[in-house]
Structure formats: structure tokens, C-alpha cells
Scaffold this active site. Structure first.
Site, short mmCIF file in Angstrom:
data_model
loop_
_atom_site.label_atom_id
_atom_site.label_comp_id
_atom_site.label_asym_id
_atom_site.label_seq_id
_atom_site.Cartn_x
_atom_site.Cartn_y
_atom_site.Cartn_z
CE1 TYR A 87 -48.61 -53.79 -72.35
CE2 TYR A 87 -47.88 -51.57 -72.88
CZ TYR A 87 -48.34 -52.81 -73.28
OH TYR A 87 -48.52 -53.06 -74.62
CB THR A 107 -45.44 -51.84 -75.96
OG1 THR A 107 -45.87 -50.50 -75.70
CG2 THR A 107 -44.63 -52.30 -74.76
#
Ligand code: UDP
Length: 328
Positions: A141, A117
Site C-alpha cells: 500500500y 499516506t
């Protein structure tokens, strides 16, 4: 050749299954259906309900189906949820990924594609961010994904494994032929939320933060269409199969849109002026993050086909209408 697709019943994974099948590869999906849908996997793919962190199960699947590559999509992906539940994120995204990589090593699967990501960069307000930019994730995350990148690098140095890390920017849209789309319940991602507001599936939406140091005060993101992203995985697989070394690539278009601009595009594409409320910033959100995509274009030869925000929003609207007919 058979590819194990973890999370293949989810949004991006289901588009990968289609891309594999369109190219003549066999897809074997492993998904625990925590957020994915059995119906997202067509009859042409093998479907196994289970946990990608179950090493013994994964090793059995690899042996039974002749798996030669793993594309690992299954993950928890909501930034604010990761702030509230960091240990859940480190278990699911990090610890279980370790077991999956161990299964690859134990069975001799040599090619691994990992869904990472842009959140690994943290705040990238300085302009388009390249893969060699400092890594400073702002949320659990982002950190849960970055740790897997490091595990892959260390494992590839020690064992006969090569990998491609794909760092996704903001994924949106749906299969242009209408075969797949984002079906996630209680979705939190901007385009999905705005489209649901436009279609009356929710009463309106909120914009999280108007006081960022950006042109209109709302966050800037780089929205990549999901089939273009699936194609990046196909290109990565071809690259690994050709014998090239492990590498990391950004997946984005290199163009930033503000939250306000996205909302305006959804209003224009739908013709609905749905209610929008301005609320304070959301935890863990970097102000701006836009990809420098020159590496993936140069090294993988990736050529996006759907780089058009209004077309992406139209695909998302079409898919949401289809979902509404299925689940009124
Ligand atoms: N966002 C928003 N309202 C929403 C959902 C998202 O204002 O209902 C904003 C969010 O704060 C961020 C951007 O839209 O600035 C993209 O958020 P999203 O959750 O889609 O993806 P992320 O960038 O967090 O992965």
C-alpha cells in the site's frame, strides 16, 4: 471553477465535495462505486460512475465540465489487503494513477492534489516525522502511493503541471453537521471498528499486537478529523491557484494515541464496555507514526478546528447511529 474529485463518493472524497461546495467551487465526482456510495454525493455535485484509470473518459469529463484541477482520492487503502494482493494495489493505486496524470497533461489541467499516506515513511518510532524523513514504506500500500508521488514529481518537471501531495495520517470522525461520514462496508480502520463494536454492530473487536516497543505495547497513530483534512485540500488548491510550486505536506495533528487509548476513548464516549480480544500483530503495521505538521501550518496556513479525539469519536458514533437507522 470546477474540480474533478476522483473517489468523491467515498469517505474522505465526500467531505472534500462538501468543502468545495461550502467555498463556492463546483465539484465533479468520478467514482466507480466499488466502495463508495451514490448517496454520499449530494445533488449539487455532478456525479459520473466510471473508472479514473480510463484516460479517454477522464479527458472527456475534463473537456465537458471545464475542469481546472484534479483532487485524486480514489484508491484501495487497507494495508493488510495490500500485503495479500500487491498486484491489485499496484494496478489500482499506481498504474491507473498514471493514466489519470496523463489525462491531466493531455488536456492541460495544471493543478493536481494527491492523497498520499504516512505509510510512505514506514516505521517512524523516533518521534514526529517530517516530510524530509527517509521514505521506507513497509507495505505494498505505502509503496503503491509513493510511486505516484514520484510520477507526479517527474511529470511536473517535464510538463506544465503543479501538484500538492498530502500525506494523510489516520483519518477519522465525520462532518460535524452530520452531512457525511464513513459508510464503508466491512471497514477495517480502528475508530470505525471500535465504534461499531460499541453500538453492537459487531460482537467485539481485536487489538493487533501488544508487544510493540511503545508506552503500552500497542501501536501509536496520529488521528486527524476528516473535515480538517478536507480543509487541507482546500488550502492546497488555493496555494496552487496562487501560482506556488509543487509541494508535499503531512496531514496530522502531531499527537500520537495508542490503540488501547483509542479503545478507551470509544468506551468512555459510548458508555459501552464492549469485548476486546488481544491478538498477534497484523502484517505491515509500523509501531508508531505521528506527524510533524509544522510545514502545512507554515506554508498553507492550515488551521485545524477539530483536534480532539473524544469529539472525533463522538462524530463517528453519531454517524454510525445514523447509518444504522438507514441500513438496519
Ligand atoms: N487496529 C487494531 N484493531 C482493529 C483495527 C486496527 O488493533 O480492529 C490497529 C492496527 O493494527 C494499527 C492501528 O489500529 O496499529 C491503526 O490501524 P488502522 O487500520 O485504523 O489504520 P492504519 O494505521 O493501518 O492506516
Amino acid at each position: 471553477m470546477a474540480v474533478l474529485v476522483t473517489g468523491g463518493a467515498g469517505y474522505i472524497g465526500s467531505h472534500m465535495v462538501l468543502a468545495l461546495q461550502d467555498a463556492g467551487d463546483q465539484a465533479v465526482v468520478l467514482d466507480n462505486l466499488s466502495t463508495g456510495f451514490r448517496s454520499a454525493v449530494g445533488a449539487a455535485a455532478t456525479f459520473i460512475e466510471g473508472d479514473f484509470g480510463d484516460q479517454a473518459l477522464v479527458e472527456r469529463i475534463i473537456a465537458t465540465h471545464g475542469i481546472t484541477a484534479i483532487a485524486h482520492f480514489a484508491a484501495k487503502i487497507v494495508v493488510p489487503e495490500s500485503v495479500a494482493d500487491p498486484l491489485g494495489y499496484y494496478l489500482n493505486n499506481t498504474a491507473k494513477a498514471r493514466n489519470l496524470i496523463a489525462a491531466a497533461v493531455a488536456t492541460g489541467v495544471r493543478h493536481f492534489i494527491f492523497s498520499s499516506t504516512a505509510a510512505v515513511y514506514g516505521d517512524a518510532s523516533g518521534g514526529a516525522v517530517g516530510e524530509d524523513a527517509p521514505l521506507a514504506p513497509m507495505s505494498p500500500y505505502g509503496r503503491s502511493k509513493l510511486m505516484v508521488e514520484w510520477m507526479l514529481a517527474d511529470t511536473a518537471a517535464a510538463h506544465d503541471l503543479r501538484y500538492v501531495v498530502l500525506r494523510y495520517f489516520n483519518v477519522a470522525g465525520a462532518d460535524p453537521a452530520g452531512r457525511a461520514g464513513q459508510s464503508t462496508r466491512d471497514a477495517t480502520h480502528l475508530i470505525k471498528v471500535a465504534v461499531q463494536a460499541a453500538l453492537g454492530r459487531r460482537p467485539g473487536m481485536s487489538i493487533f499486537g501488544m508487544d510493540y516497543d511503545t508506552p503500552d505495547g500497542t501501536c501509536l497513530r496520529d488521528y486527524i478529523q476528516v473535515s480538517d483534512l478536507a480543509q487541507a485540500h482546500r488550502d492546497a488548491l488555493a496555494y496552487l491557484r496562487a501560482g506556488h510550486d509543487s509541494h508535499t505536506f503531512n496531514c496530522g495533528y502531531g499527537q500520537g494515541y495508542s490503540v488501547r487509548q483509542v479503545v478507551d476513548v470509544v468506551k468512555a464516549a459510548s458508555g459501552v464496555d464492549f469485548p476486546v480480544t488481544m491478538v498477534p500483530r497484523r502484517a505491515g503495521d509500523p509501531p508508531a507514526i505521528v506527524a510533524d505538521n509544522s510545514r502545512i501550518k507554515a506554508v498553507l496556513g492550515w488551521r485545524p478546528r477539530y483536534d480532539d479525539l473524544s469529539a472525533i469519536v463522538t462524530q463517528a458514533l453519531d454517524w454510525e447511529r445514523r447509518l444504522h437507522n438507514q441500513r438496519p
